[in-house]
Write an enzyme that holds these catalytic residues in place. Structure first.
Site, PDB file in Angstrom:
ATOM      1  N   HIS A 109       0.817  -1.209   0.000  1.00 26.60           N
ATOM      2  CA  HIS A 109       0.000   0.000   0.000  1.00 26.60           C
ATOM      3  C   HIS A 109       0.853   1.262   0.000  1.00 26.60           C
ATOM      4  O   HIS A 109       1.948   1.283   0.575  1.00 26.60           O
ATOM      5  CB  HIS A 109      -0.970   0.012   1.190  1.00 26.60           C
ATOM      6  CG  HIS A 109      -0.331  -0.055   2.541  1.00 26.60           C
ATOM      7  ND1 HIS A 109      -0.001   1.064   3.261  1.00 26.60           N
ATOM      8  CD2 HIS A 109       0.037  -1.117   3.313  1.00 26.60           C
ATOM      9  CE1 HIS A 109       0.526   0.703   4.427  1.00 26.60           C
ATOM     10  NE2 HIS A 109       0.569  -0.617   4.481  1.00 26.60           N
ATOM     11  N   ASP A 138       6.602   0.610   6.564  1.00 26.58           N
ATOM     12  CA  ASP A 138       5.166   0.370   6.362  1.00 26.58           C
ATOM     13  C   ASP A 138       4.586   1.472   5.498  1.00 26.58           C
ATOM     14  O   ASP A 138       4.107   2.458   6.014  1.00 26.58           O
ATOM     15  CB  ASP A 138       4.494   0.300   7.745  1.00 26.58           C
ATOM     16  CG  ASP A 138       3.029  -0.053   7.683  1.00 26.58           C
ATOM     17  OD1 ASP A 138       2.552  -0.408   6.602  1.00 26.58           O
ATOM     18  OD2 ASP A 138       2.358   0.052   8.725  1.00 26.58           O
ATOM     19  N   GLU A 172      -5.009   1.437   3.005  1.00 28.19           N
ATOM     20  CA  GLU A 172      -4.790   0.295   3.906  1.00 28.19           C
ATOM     21  C   GLU A 172      -4.831   0.718   5.371  1.00 28.19           C
ATOM     22  O   GLU A 172      -5.378   0.018   6.221  1.00 28.19           O
ATOM     23  CB  GLU A 172      -3.441  -0.369   3.587  1.00 28.19           C
ATOM     24  CG  GLU A 172      -3.268  -1.752   4.213  1.00 28.19           C
ATOM     25  CD  GLU A 172      -2.764  -1.736   5.658  1.00 28.19           C
ATOM     26  OE1 GLU A 172      -2.888  -2.772   6.343  1.00 28.19           O
ATOM     27  OE2 GLU A 172      -2.269  -0.686   6.104  1.00 28.19           O
ATOM     28  N   GLU A 173      -4.266   1.879   5.645  1.00 30.80           N
ATOM     29  CA  GLU A 173      -4.154   2.305   7.048  1.00 30.80           C
ATOM     30  C   GLU A 173      -5.493   2.770   7.628  1.00 30.80           C
ATOM     31  O   GLU A 173      -5.591   3.038   8.825  1.00 30.80           O
ATOM     32  CB  GLU A 173      -3.105   3.416   7.181  1.00 30.80           C
ATOM     33  CG  GLU A 173      -1.686   2.996   6.775  1.00 30.80           C
ATOM     34  CD  GLU A 173      -1.069   1.981   7.723  1.00 30.80           C
ATOM     35  OE1 GLU A 173      -1.748   1.515   8.660  1.00 30.80           O
ATOM     36  OE2 GLU A 173       0.109   1.636   7.514  1.00 30.80           O
ATOM     37  N   GLU A 197       3.729  -6.298   3.747  1.00 30.12           N
ATOM     38  CA  GLU A 197       3.890  -5.527   4.975  1.00 30.12           C
ATOM     39  C   GLU A 197       5.297  -5.808   5.518  1.00 30.12           C
ATOM     40  O   GLU A 197       5.912  -6.813   5.164  1.00 30.12           O
ATOM     41  CB  GLU A 197       2.833  -5.949   6.011  1.00 30.12           C
ATOM     42  CG  GLU A 197       1.405  -5.602   5.621  1.00 30.12           C
ATOM     43  CD  GLU A 197       1.098  -4.115   5.694  1.00 30.12           C
ATOM     44  OE1 GLU A 197       1.971  -3.336   6.139  1.00 30.12           O
ATOM     45  OE2 GLU A 197      -0.010  -3.723   5.283  1.00 30.12           O
ATOM     46  N   HIS A 389       3.855   3.288  12.752  1.00 31.87           N
ATOM     47  CA  HIS A 389       2.716   3.799  13.530  1.00 31.87           C
ATOM     48  C   HIS A 389       3.208   4.435  14.832  1.00 31.87           C
ATOM     49  O   HIS A 389       2.454   4.579  15.778  1.00 31.87           O
ATOM     50  CB  HIS A 389       1.703   2.698  13.880  1.00 31.87           C
ATOM     51  CG  HIS A 389       1.048   2.091  12.697  1.00 31.87           C
ATOM     52  ND1 HIS A 389      -0.297   1.798  12.654  1.00 31.87           N
ATOM     53  CD2 HIS A 389       1.531   1.740  11.489  1.00 31.87           C
ATOM     54  CE1 HIS A 389      -0.589   1.267  11.480  1.00 31.87           C
ATOM     55  NE2 HIS A 389       0.509   1.222  10.754  1.00 31.87           N
TER      56      HIS A 389
HETATM   57 ZN   LIG Z   1       1.061  -1.466   6.299  1.00 31.30          ZN
END
Ligand SMILES: [Zn+2]
Length: 417
Positions: A109, A138, A172-173, A197, A389
């Site tokens: 993504h 990510d 995606e997130e 991922e 994240h």
């Molecule tokens: Zn991801």
């Protein structure tokens, strides 16, 4: 990969199912290609990190989609670019037609969790074996592994596939609500799906790995309709929705424990608006995690049965619904076989170990891709990294060559089987 707090709960135990077989000889041509590609991979990572592409950043997502589209075109892909049905970004699909008989899909993504101007405080930089940058693991690392693996295979003249599809989504997130359906439909049309991922950095997990399962998500809503009345003058004429809701929360609290692969925690509630009125409406919300394909249906049936068992307040209506988010990803037998092949490929790299991570509470698009049960599917084929994240996201540079080798060797090996 969504939600850091669940990523932190990753179980780090390595399974040793396939650890006994001996190492085969490496494919020297592919390995040389992977080694030669490393500087270009770092350049691609820099290019992509410098494009801020948070899930709500329309201009940034467009720039990322333009970037991956141009890269796929230069590899010879036929491009289809569609708007996400929800959210501001596009879905970029690249298709290659080859001469073999298997079909492969590679997914990653382009969106990140970060807000605008994140680069002002978290710049792209290198420190020893680490490359830092927002979204670098990510999932820009995953995109880089796909693009450069395909370049290595093209340079090797490899076309041993019936169809090879690359899909980059942009939401995606935020749950892939605008792309999940397409990913599921495409997944059902391919023999093998590899999802890119990141895998956990060796600074955290000792060895690079792949992921065998990830929880699906759902939201539970428990609603009670009662009858209002003056709380002081005529409470007996009311039917207290708050009291019934409280009863049902306690009554259903442990139901998920009896459903394999399901987890439910009641997390929100609201009832009433003024103190002197018997509340007519009450509602509770619950966080649901699913680790088996049929767990949602079974959980809902079990909740309904439990709710029907007893009521505390007569003449109240109680309803329960589950709003399904991302489906669970379960590698299953076919995915486990892929993981075994991946371990054997890693062993070709001077006996390098590959961990099999049993599960994570975080969601992944591998859940959508594998929801039909048709393709063999494996997750976490991206670069090794950490801090996603969170802060100071990085990848480990020494994972670049092994991950390029893993993808190129795995595809060429499966194609021959
Ligand atoms: Zn991801």
């Amino acid at each position: 990969m969504v939600r850091m707090r669940f990523r932190l709960a990753i179980m780090l135990a390595a399974l040793s199912v396939f650890a006994t077989a001996g190492a085969a000889d490496a494919d020297e041509a592919l390995l040389a290609g992977a080694r030669a590609a490393q500087p270009a991979v770092i350049q691609s990572l820099r290019d992509m990190v410098l494009i801020e592409s948070g899930s709500a950043d329309a201009a940034g997502l467009k720039a990322m989609s333009d970037y991956v589209e141009a890269r796929l075109r230069s590899l010879g892909a036929v491009i289809e670019r569609t708007k996400s049905s929800v959210g501001p970004g596009d879905i970029v699909k690249g298709s290659f037609t080859g001469t073999g008989n298997k079909s492969f899909m590679l997914i990653a993504h382009v969106d990140t969790v970060y807000g605008k101007d994140i680069l002002a405080t978290q710049a792209f930089r290198q420190d020893g074996n680490r490359l830092y940058g927002p979204g670098i693991a990510d999932d820009k690392g995953g995109i880089a592994v796909i693009l450069h693996s395909l370049a290595i295979l093209r340079d090797a003249g490899w076309r041993d596939y019936a169809r090879l599809t690359v899909l980059f989504n942009s939401d995606e997130e935020v749950g892939s609500r605008g792309s999940g359906e397409l990913i599921a439909a495409l997944g059902a049309m391919h023999d093998v799906v590899l999802s890119y991922e990141p895998t956990v950095a060796k600074a955290v997990a000792k060895d690079e790995g792949v992921l065998l399962a990830a929880a699906g998500t759902a939201a539970a809503t428990l609603q009670v309709k009662g009858r209002t009345a003056h709380a002081g003058a005529a409470p007996e004429q009311g039917r207290n929705a708050l009291v019934e809701l409280s009863h049902q929360i306690l009554q259903t609290e442990g139901v998920a424990k009896g459903v394999p692969g399901a987890q439910l925690n009641w997390t929100t509630s609201k009832a009433g608006s003024v103190r002197n009125q018997i509340p007519e409406q009450a509602e509770a919300g619950g966080d649901v995690r699913l680790l088996a394909p049929d767990a949602a249906d079974k959980l809902l049936a079990a909740l309904k049965a439990k709710i029907a068992e007893t009521h505390r307040v007569p003449d109240t209506d109680v309803t329960i619904t589950l709003d399904i988010g991302r489906p669970p990803y379960v590698a299953g037998e076919k995915g486990l076989a892929l993981a075994g092949q991946a371990q054997a490929i890693y062993r070709e790299l001077d006996g390098r170990k590959l961990m099999l991570h049993p599960s994570t509470g975080g969601g992944t698009d591998a859940g959508f891709a594998g929801s039909s049960g048709k393709p063999a599917i494996l997750e976490s084929m991206g670069l090794a990294g950490w801090g996603y994240h969170a802060r100071d996201e990085y990848i480990e540079i020494d994972s670049i060559v092994p991950r390029l080798y893993l993808t190129t060797r795995l595809l060429t090996t499966i194609a021959r089987q």
